[in-house]
Write an enzyme that holds these catalytic residues in place. Sequence first.
Site, PDB file in Angstrom:
ATOM      1  N   GLU A   1       7.747  -1.482  11.199  1.00 64.43           N
ATOM      2  CA  GLU A   1       7.406  -2.774  11.821  1.00 64.43           C
ATOM      3  C   GLU A   1       8.394  -3.136  12.941  1.00 64.43           C
ATOM      4  O   GLU A   1       9.068  -4.161  12.885  1.00 64.43           O
ATOM      5  CB  GLU A   1       7.401  -3.885  10.756  1.00 64.43           C
TER       6      GLU A   1
ATOM      7  N   SER B   1       0.810  -1.226   0.000  1.00 63.45           N
ATOM      8  CA  SER B   1       0.000   0.000   0.000  1.00 63.45           C
ATOM      9  C   SER B   1       0.841   1.273   0.000  1.00 63.45           C
ATOM     10  O   SER B   1       0.327   2.361  -0.237  1.00 63.45           O
ATOM     11  CB  SER B   1      -0.946   0.010   1.202  1.00 63.45           C
ATOM     12  N   GLY B   2       2.131   1.150   0.288  1.00 59.48           N
ATOM     13  CA  GLY B   2       3.006   2.320   0.242  1.00 59.48           C
ATOM     14  C   GLY B   2       3.560   2.775   1.574  1.00 59.48           C
ATOM     15  O   GLY B   2       4.132   3.861   1.672  1.00 59.48           O
ATOM     16  N   LYS B   3       3.431   1.936   2.612  1.00 63.05           N
ATOM     17  CA  LYS B   3       3.860   2.345   3.958  1.00 63.05           C
ATOM     18  C   LYS B   3       5.372   2.582   4.017  1.00 63.05           C
ATOM     19  O   LYS B   3       5.820   3.630   4.491  1.00 63.05           O
ATOM     20  CB  LYS B   3       3.436   1.285   4.976  1.00 63.05           C
TER      21      LYS B   3
ATOM     22  N   THR C   1       7.435   2.964   1.531  1.00 66.61           N
ATOM     23  CA  THR C   1       7.783   4.046   0.602  1.00 66.61           C
ATOM     24  C   THR C   1       7.586   5.404   1.267  1.00 66.61           C
ATOM     25  O   THR C   1       8.425   6.307   1.132  1.00 66.61           O
ATOM     26  CB  THR C   1       6.925   3.964  -0.673  1.00 66.61           C
TER      27      THR C   1
END
Length: 239
Positions: A139, A14-16, A18
């Site tokens: 994370e 989803s682009g996290k 990035t």
Amino acid sequence: MEKIIIALDGPSGSGKTTLLNLLAGLIRPSSGEVLSDGMSIHKDKKAIREYWAKIGYLLQLSERMVFSSTVKKEIEYSLKARNFKKAIRQDLISKAINLAGVDSKHMERHPMTLSGGELRKVEIASVLSYNPELILFDEPLAGLDLDSRMNFYRLLDEIKGKCSVVMVTHDASSALRMNRLIVLENGSIKYDGDSSIILNNDIYCDIGIEINELTSINAILKASGIDYEDSLREVLNEI
């Protein structure tokens, strides 16, 4: 830099990460700008160097990127890279290991001889040592056991009042500790608001995020007439 406390969530791809890389100044946006105190961080080489000096970035499984032969040298590496004088480095290291929960007996050990949880603490201490204005976590709970997760919750409660934090996480307990939740989907923002949405089963389903165990429990208890949200927040604050 105004303090921000944000959790990032969203499905894989989803682009996290990035977005974190953009915030870290590691990549340039294809359009628009990344601003710090109203100025583009990519204005020139001096601007990006000054920006990097005041942020910390904990990559996912960052403990695989060990640079030094002892825990002390690993933490000190960050200070040397930012030209901190030798006279104050030991004091900064001592404060950082106390905050991150690093055992002082480990300081002369090779970092790779530590457990995964202990090594993660060392990498966190490396970032905390130079008192960054912004910390980016990707994370941070990946691969950690329960005790290490609980220690991270305590650390998060401690540091979020001292600097800005942006954290990619699918963990409800850590997300609820953040003031704001941003949910991404296909590179776009699908939700941006209070993190307590995690405890709202209906809305959480509507924005398309996988239901977590806390949301499920909350939905069951609310259906029984029990207000679980306030009690849960009290429990989380006690952890």
